[in-house]
Each structure stands twice: as C-alpha cells, then as structure tokens.
Design a protein around this motif. Structure first.
Motif, PDB file in Angstrom:
ATOM      1  N   PHE A 166       0.826  -1.211   0.000  1.00 25.43           N
ATOM      2  CA  PHE A 166       0.000   0.000   0.000  1.00 25.43           C
ATOM      3  C   PHE A 166       0.863   1.264   0.000  1.00 25.43           C
ATOM      4  O   PHE A 166       0.532   2.249  -0.678  1.00 25.43           O
ATOM      5  N   ILE A 167       1.967   1.222   0.731  1.00 23.16           N
ATOM      6  CA  ILE A 167       2.866   2.385   0.708  1.00 23.16           C
ATOM      7  C   ILE A 167       3.451   2.576  -0.686  1.00 23.16           C
ATOM      8  O   ILE A 167       3.518   3.692  -1.212  1.00 23.16           O
ATOM      9  N   TYR A 168       3.839   1.455  -1.313  1.00 19.99           N
ATOM     10  CA  TYR A 168       4.456   1.527  -2.635  1.00 19.99           C
ATOM     11  C   TYR A 168       3.457   1.991  -3.698  1.00 19.99           C
ATOM     12  O   TYR A 168       3.828   2.652  -4.671  1.00 19.99           O
ATOM     13  N   ILE A 169       2.192   1.656  -3.517  1.00 20.20           N
ATOM     14  CA  ILE A 169       1.167   2.134  -4.446  1.00 20.20           C
ATOM     15  C   ILE A 169       1.156   3.656  -4.474  1.00 20.20           C
ATOM     16  O   ILE A 169       1.140   4.285  -5.548  1.00 20.20           O
ATOM     17  N   PHE A 170       1.176   4.275  -3.297  1.00 22.62           N
ATOM     18  CA  PHE A 170       1.159   5.738  -3.266  1.00 22.62           C
ATOM     19  C   PHE A 170       2.506   6.317  -3.681  1.00 22.62           C
ATOM     20  O   PHE A 170       2.570   7.440  -4.190  1.00 22.62           O
ATOM     21  N   ASN A 171       3.578   5.561  -3.495  1.00 20.69           N
ATOM     22  CA  ASN A 171       4.876   5.952  -4.023  1.00 20.69           C
ATOM     23  C   ASN A 171       4.773   6.157  -5.531  1.00 20.69           C
ATOM     24  O   ASN A 171       5.173   7.195  -6.071  1.00 20.69           O
ATOM     25  N   PHE A 172       4.204   5.176  -6.225  1.00 21.62           N
ATOM     26  CA  PHE A 172       4.080   5.274  -7.677  1.00 21.62           C
ATOM     27  C   PHE A 172       2.965   6.228  -8.097  1.00 21.62           C
ATOM     28  O   PHE A 172       3.080   6.906  -9.121  1.00 21.62           O
ATOM     29  N   ALA A 173       1.879   6.289  -7.343  1.00 22.63           N
ATOM     30  CA  ALA A 173       0.801   7.218  -7.680  1.00 22.63           C
ATOM     31  C   ALA A 173       1.318   8.647  -7.654  1.00 22.63           C
ATOM     32  O   ALA A 173       1.053   9.444  -8.572  1.00 22.63           O
ATOM     33  N   ASP A 174       2.082   8.992  -6.621  1.00 22.34           N
ATOM     34  CA  ASP A 174       2.623  10.342  -6.526  1.00 22.34           C
ATOM     35  C   ASP A 174       3.642  10.605  -7.628  1.00 22.34           C
ATOM     36  O   ASP A 174       3.768  11.723  -8.123  1.00 22.34           O
ATOM     37  N   ARG A 175       4.371   9.545  -8.028  1.00 24.34           N
ATOM     38  CA  ARG A 175       5.372   9.682  -9.078  1.00 24.34           C
ATOM     39  C   ARG A 175       4.716   9.897 -10.443  1.00 24.34           C
ATOM     40  O   ARG A 175       5.174  10.698 -11.253  1.00 24.34           O
ATOM     41  N   PHE A 176       3.633   9.170 -10.717  1.00 25.66           N
ATOM     42  CA  PHE A 176       2.981   9.208 -12.031  1.00 25.66           C
ATOM     43  C   PHE A 176       1.890  10.264 -12.136  1.00 25.66           C
ATOM     44  O   PHE A 176       1.352  10.485 -13.231  1.00 25.66           O
ATOM     45  N   LEU A 177       1.552  10.906 -11.041  1.00 19.82           N
ATOM     46  CA  LEU A 177       0.445  11.861 -11.056  1.00 19.82           C
ATOM     47  C   LEU A 177       0.664  12.963 -12.080  1.00 19.82           C
ATOM     48  O   LEU A 177      -0.247  13.347 -12.823  1.00 19.82           O
TER      49      LEU A 177
END
Length: 436
Positions: A20-31
């Motif tokens: 779940f932490i990594y999901i937001f890691n990538f979400a913030d990166r790809f936003l």
C-alpha cells in the motif's frame, strides 16, 4: 520476545503494508504524467520542460540519496527509514499542488524524489528477511503490483479528480494527504527482523562504500543485471509516462477518457502479468536461479515489440487491444531480475548494493527516458506526430536490455559465490588501496 529477538510481524502483513505504501509511491510519481495538459497550459511550457519535470527534477536527489539511505538501512531500522520517506514524499506531493511557478513545481518534485529514495532498497531488503529465497519471486511480484495500481491511481485518478473539481492542484493535495496515515500504520504494524543469517545483525561490520563498489564492479552478473534492467526500464518508462499523452493527441479524444483507458488496460494486464511472472519465476527458480533472468530477457524483448505496435495502431480501439499483450509481457520482467539480484547479494550489504543497482536503473528509467523523449518531441515539432516519432526512437532500446539480461543468466551462480565471499575480498581491496 523469543530467543532474544522481538516477535516478528506476519510476513504477509508486512508485504501488504509495504504494497500500500508503494502504491502511493508510484501514484505520486505518475500523477504529473496524467496532468501534462493542464500543467503545460497553466505554465505555458513545452514537452521538453515537462520531460524535465517528470524525469530529472524528480530523479536527481532520488539517486544521490538512495545509497546513503540504504547504508543506514543496512545498519539500522529499515521500517523507520521507509516511514520517514513516506511522510516526506506525501507532504511534498501535497506541496506540488501549491506550486505557483515552474521552479516551485520542480522543487516540490525534487522533494518527492528525496522521500521516495528511502523506500525501494530498504523494502526489498526487509522482505528478503521475511521470505525464503524460493518464495521471494511471488513476494516481489506482489510488491511490484504497486507499479500498476500506482500508475492507474496517478494517471487515471489524478485527471478524474482534476476534472471533477476543475483544478489539477487538488489531485496532488489529495494524493499527498493519503500517504500520511499509511506511514503511521506501517510504524505500528511492521517489526524490524534480525538480518538473514547474521545473528546479532547490528554487530556486523559493514564493508566500506568504495570497497563495496570495487567488489560489485568485479562481478559481471551484477553489472549485466543492472544495465539490462536500466535499458529495459528506459524503454518501458518512456512509454509509461508519455504514452497516455501520445494517445490523447493522436486520436483527439477526451484526456480523462484516454488516460483512464490507458491506465486500466495496461494496468490490469500488467497486474496479471506481474502475478503470473512471479509464480513462474518461483517455479523455474527450483531448476536454477538463471531461469528467472532468462524469462525476464524474453519478456523485455516481447514487451518492447508489443509497445512499438501500440504506437502505430490506426485507431484507439486497436491500440487498447494490443495493450493487453503488451501489459502482460511487460508486467513482470523486473521480478526475475530483482529476485536474482537478492539471491546473489549477501545480507550484510544487500540494501546498499540494491540501492546502487536502483540508482543506475533509475537514471535510465526515470531520468533519461522522460527527458530525452520530451526533448526529441519538442525538437521534432512538439505535437502528436513528433511525440510518436520520439517514442519510436527511444523504445527499441529495450532490445539491448533483453540481450544483457540473457547474458547475465549464465553468470548468476559465479556472482553469488563471489559476493558471498566478499568479506575477505573487501579486506584485500582495502589493503590494496592503503598500499597505493
């Protein structure tokens, strides 16, 4: 407490929390990649500038700080480092939504990179102590699902939030705020285990950094895995960050619809490919750890070919049809390389060596790929046709990555033997350096 060590967390709880932490890691990166249009319009910049914001602005400090943070992780609490990074990148993502100019936007992206530098190497090192070698392929594949969940959240969720509220800034603020409770939950749920096969881990002498670099340079499999991964990532990330914008321009469709369809079609097929590859990697690994690398090489080459086909489909429907095999093939190739990397690395410098690996592969994937694609596009016309041509030039680099990975597969066991005898070699390197 048991046998002098604290009671460990459930491995699957640890994996789920990190996922779940990594999901937001990538979400913030790809936003930012899902909001190229409105950001370009507000700040009146071209594809070249957007490429710099998507790539170098984020990557520079990510790469520079990844190794020092991993060195800390080799000596101390990996979960605390991960939690601190998550808090930082979440706040920085929210701050991106408050940027009033391109410079402020770039600084916020740099802060996101600093925070995200604290995750990957410590997380893989932590999971390696919670899962046996023959189960790590599946564990790493599940963690890798974050790539696609995060990409969908960033590229589809971001534009949807922006469209609903009429403001692209709110997408950054919302995503950033979601990361804070996740970080606090991880601190409460995940316990730091003793290092694998090390007993009293905190007493283990750490190899000097330059000595470690010298050892890794003398390990061909490590270098081949690293550069193969870097070139494969360069190809895949170039399409991942610019593909949605290309399809929006080429087919003249609503950006929210196109980017949502892109994220879902590539994301869902990528998720399935990741899980399938993890299971196959574990199965083939029983016959030797060279097999996961060979599977990765074949997948990189096949995915590169499929993505090139997506670029030149005449209709959006056809492009989304080809997206399914492209996502399946590209979804899991990183698993085989990362699982083999963890196999060859000894526990005492696993996080540091992984961070060096990630630094080089990140430069290829997240520094060079967005920037060079945007720069080529702007030089060729800064329109739909120029962006397609730029991607057509960049994506075939994946074939070279596949070739390097295949060559690495023959050197895996020699690398493991070399690196697990690295303590004595480190002393020899240090003595040689002292004599010079």
């Amino acid at each position: 407490m048991t046998d002098g060590h604290p009671r460990l967390s459930n491995p699957w709880l640890v994996l789920t929390t990190l996922l779940f932490i990594y999901i937001f890691n990538f979400a913030d990166r790809f936003l930012i990649t899902g909001l190229v249009g409105p950001i370009k319009a507000e700040f009146a910049v071209g594809d070249g500038t957007m490429g710099l914001l998507m790539g170098p602005a984020f990557v520079l400090l990510y790469v520079l700080l990844g190794v020092p943070l991993a060195r800390l992780a080799d000596r101390g609490s990996r979960i605390r480092i991960i939690v601190g990074g998550c808090l930082l990148w979440s706040v920085a993502t929210a701050a991106t939504g408050l940027a009033k100019g391109v410079v402020a936007l770039a600084l916020a992206r740099a802060a996101v990179g600093i925070g995200e530098a604290a995750f990957v190497a410590p997380a893989y090192s932590l999971l390696s102590d919670y899962f046996r070698a023959e189960r790590r392929g599946l564990a790493f594949a599940i963690l890798g699902l974050a790539t696609y969940f995060g990409q969908m959240a960033g590229q589809a969720g971001g534009p949807a939030i922006a469209a609903h509220f009429g403001d692209w800034r709110l997408a950054f603020i919302f995503m950033g705020c979601c990361g804070v409770p996740l970080a606090l939950a991880a601190l409460a749920l995940v316990r730091e285990p003793p290092r694998e096969q090390q007993g009293q881990a905190q007493q283990v002498e750490q190899i000097a950094f330059l000595d470690l670099v010298a050892i890794l340079i003398r390990t061909p499999a490590y270098l081949l895995l690293m550069f193969g991964f870097a070139l494969g990532a360069l190809s895949g990330v170039a399409f991942g960050v610019w593909g949605p914008e290309l399809l929006t321009r080429i087919h003249a469709l609503d950006p929210v619809d196109v980017k949502s369809a892109f994220a879902i079609n590539f994301g869902v097929s990528g998720l399935l490919g990741m899980l399938a590859f993890g299971a196959l990697s574990d199965r083939f690994a029983r016959s030797g750890m060279h097999w996961p690398v060979r599977l990765s090489a074949l997948a990189i080459a096949s995915a590169t070919l499929a993505v090139l086909a997506v670029l030149w489909m005449k209709t959006f429907t056809a492009a989304m049809f080809v997206a399914v095999p492209a996502g399946l093939l590209g979804g899991g190739w990183s698993v085989g390389l990362l699982a083999t990397l963890q196999y060859i690395l000894p526990a005492r410098f696993r996080a540091s060596a992984t961070a060096l690996f990630i630094a080089v592969t990140t430069i290829g994937g997240y520094f060079v790929a967005p920037w060079i694609t945007g720069a080529l596009s702007e030089a060729l016309g800064d329109d739909a046709a120029s962006l397609r041509m730029a991607l057509t030039l960049v994506i075939p680099i994946g074939f070279a990555g596949a070739a390097l990975a295949w060559i690495a597969s023959a050197k895996v066991e020699a690398a493991r033997a070399n690196l697990n005898g690295a303590r004595g070699e480190a002393k020899a390197v240090a003595n040689e350096s002292a004599q010079r």
